[in-house]
Motif scaffolding. Sequence first.
Motif, PDB file in Angstrom:
ATOM      1  N   PHE A 110       0.840  -1.207   0.000  1.00  0.00           N
ATOM      2  CA  PHE A 110       0.000   0.000   0.000  1.00  0.00           C
ATOM      3  C   PHE A 110       0.874   1.256   0.000  1.00  0.00           C
ATOM      4  O   PHE A 110       0.593   2.224  -0.712  1.00  0.00           O
ATOM      5  CB  PHE A 110      -0.894   0.034   1.247  1.00  0.00           C
ATOM      6  CG  PHE A 110      -1.907  -1.071   1.339  1.00  0.00           C
ATOM      7  CD1 PHE A 110      -2.350  -1.740   0.207  1.00  0.00           C
ATOM      8  CD2 PHE A 110      -2.431  -1.435   2.574  1.00  0.00           C
ATOM      9  CE1 PHE A 110      -3.289  -2.753   0.295  1.00  0.00           C
ATOM     10  CE2 PHE A 110      -3.371  -2.446   2.668  1.00  0.00           C
ATOM     11  CZ  PHE A 110      -3.800  -3.110   1.530  1.00  0.00           C
ATOM     12  N   ASN A 113       2.672   1.847  -3.224  1.00  0.00           N
ATOM     13  CA  ASN A 113       1.712   2.208  -4.271  1.00  0.00           C
ATOM     14  C   ASN A 113       1.416   3.710  -4.311  1.00  0.00           C
ATOM     15  O   ASN A 113       1.010   4.250  -5.346  1.00  0.00           O
ATOM     16  CB  ASN A 113       0.410   1.436  -4.031  1.00  0.00           C
ATOM     17  CG  ASN A 113      -0.433   1.254  -5.278  1.00  0.00           C
ATOM     18  OD1 ASN A 113      -1.124   0.256  -5.448  1.00  0.00           O
ATOM     19  ND2 ASN A 113      -0.411   2.219  -6.190  1.00  0.00           N
ATOM     20  N   PRO A 119      -4.192   2.517  -7.885  1.00  0.00           N
ATOM     21  CA  PRO A 119      -4.188   1.393  -6.938  1.00  0.00           C
ATOM     22  C   PRO A 119      -4.126   0.049  -7.653  1.00  0.00           C
ATOM     23  O   PRO A 119      -5.034  -0.315  -8.386  1.00  0.00           O
ATOM     24  CB  PRO A 119      -5.517   1.562  -6.192  1.00  0.00           C
ATOM     25  CG  PRO A 119      -6.398   2.319  -7.142  1.00  0.00           C
ATOM     26  CD  PRO A 119      -5.490   3.213  -7.932  1.00  0.00           C
ATOM     27  N   GLU A 186      -8.171  -5.412  -1.700  1.00  0.00           N
ATOM     28  CA  GLU A 186      -8.199  -4.556  -2.889  1.00  0.00           C
ATOM     29  C   GLU A 186      -8.986  -3.286  -2.641  1.00  0.00           C
ATOM     30  O   GLU A 186      -8.584  -2.195  -3.045  1.00  0.00           O
ATOM     31  CB  GLU A 186      -8.813  -5.315  -4.072  1.00  0.00           C
ATOM     32  CG  GLU A 186      -7.862  -6.201  -4.820  1.00  0.00           C
ATOM     33  CD  GLU A 186      -8.546  -6.858  -6.003  1.00  0.00           C
ATOM     34  OE1 GLU A 186      -8.601  -6.228  -7.077  1.00  0.00           O
ATOM     35  OE2 GLU A 186      -9.036  -7.987  -5.840  1.00  0.00           O
ATOM     36  N   ASN A 189      -6.928  -1.051  -0.578  1.00  0.00           N
ATOM     37  CA  ASN A 189      -5.893  -0.473  -1.432  1.00  0.00           C
ATOM     38  C   ASN A 189      -6.441   0.712  -2.225  1.00  0.00           C
ATOM     39  O   ASN A 189      -5.825   1.791  -2.302  1.00  0.00           O
ATOM     40  CB  ASN A 189      -5.370  -1.562  -2.373  1.00  0.00           C
ATOM     41  CG  ASN A 189      -4.198  -1.133  -3.244  1.00  0.00           C
ATOM     42  OD1 ASN A 189      -3.848  -1.812  -4.201  1.00  0.00           O
ATOM     43  ND2 ASN A 189      -3.573  -0.011  -2.946  1.00  0.00           N
ATOM     44  N   ILE A 190      -7.626   0.534  -2.801  1.00  0.00           N
ATOM     45  CA  ILE A 190      -8.261   1.607  -3.586  1.00  0.00           C
ATOM     46  C   ILE A 190      -8.590   2.802  -2.697  1.00  0.00           C
ATOM     47  O   ILE A 190      -8.334   3.960  -3.050  1.00  0.00           O
ATOM     48  CB  ILE A 190      -9.532   1.076  -4.280  1.00  0.00           C
ATOM     49  CG1 ILE A 190      -9.149   0.046  -5.356  1.00  0.00           C
ATOM     50  CG2 ILE A 190     -10.322   2.221  -4.906  1.00  0.00           C
ATOM     51  CD1 ILE A 190     -10.332  -0.726  -5.917  1.00  0.00           C
ATOM     52  N   GLN A 193      -5.419   4.689  -1.691  1.00  0.00           N
ATOM     53  CA  GLN A 193      -4.816   5.405  -2.812  1.00  0.00           C
ATOM     54  C   GLN A 193      -5.633   6.636  -3.201  1.00  0.00           C
ATOM     55  O   GLN A 193      -5.071   7.720  -3.418  1.00  0.00           O
ATOM     56  CB  GLN A 193      -4.687   4.470  -4.020  1.00  0.00           C
ATOM     57  CG  GLN A 193      -3.896   5.066  -5.170  1.00  0.00           C
ATOM     58  CD  GLN A 193      -2.452   5.345  -4.774  1.00  0.00           C
ATOM     59  OE1 GLN A 193      -1.755   4.464  -4.306  1.00  0.00           O
ATOM     60  NE2 GLN A 193      -2.009   6.584  -4.956  1.00  0.00           N
TER      61      GLN A 193
END
Length: 335
Positions: A110, A113, A119, A186, A189-190, A193
């Motif tokens: 993470f 990124n 992401p 996920e 993560n999105i 980001q």
Amino acid sequence: MGQKVSRTDFEWSYTEEPHASRRKIILQKYPEIKQLFGSDQNMKWKVTLLVVIQFLMLFVIRDLKWPYIWLLAYCFGGVINHALMLAIHELSHNLAFGHARPLANRILGFFANLPIGIPFSVAFKKYHLEHHRYQGDEVMDTDIPTYIEAKLFCTTLGKFFWVLLQPLFYALRPVVTYPKDPTRLEIINIAIQLSFNALVVYFLGWKPLLYLLLGSLLAMGLHPVAGHFISEHYMFRKGYETYSYYGILNCVTFNVGYHNEHHDFPAVPGCNLPKVRQIAREYYDSLPHHDSWSQVLYDFIFDPDIGPYARIKRQNVELAKKNKSNAPPAPSKAD
């Protein structure tokens, strides 16, 4: 810039991918390679340094004119962001904290990124590991271009635009050809980001965020460090489906150029891959390899024998099982 196209289909193979068998042979002769398995203890510091550099660049970028932003994004920020992408590649194999601490690897992913702006660290893992396990599989290896890509971008001009648009194809191809439901990680993560991107815009404006995004996209297209996308598995020599690169750009790409070594031993961190080659040199020096990623891009675009079709492909394992079960029984001797 048209040309006569020499290939109209992929190279189909009916044998297993070569890495598992070579791994077994090499380990029988050189069991000491197992001592190289594990993690890169310095990975967290390398990632932190790269991320901090990009954070500091955001304060420089906000006052620059656009021509300088484009230049810095291509020549500097893009290289750093591409290095972070390849750090995420290492993290997908749990090579920062080891397999015993998978969540620690995801959390560092993470963080790595953030400067990339898009992401992808968690989504990359679930597709990339299948690329290793099912190399060449017509469904599960989403590293292979689709038939539409290969058909539309097989001329010199077409391949030039295909290289430019590589980020688009890498992002959309898995979603179209092999969609998977998003996982909780996920979604996290999105969320992380997009929150970071919003904070950059709120406090520093749009220029710094666009610098990050431009760097990521430019360095995945017509850029020397992006040569590894093509050098790794496109068939420059008939019958060979994985190629290593031993040039200087390995210094900023976590040794991803040692790609035969990586596929043979994915449990070995990038910092130790040169040692694998040194120990088992007779197995790698005989394989074709690349010396320049820039030359790879040039040859891919201008050589009519190389293009999106120049990949070794295998029938999907599940489809092969189904076809085998539906095949008529072999005639007996009595018949």
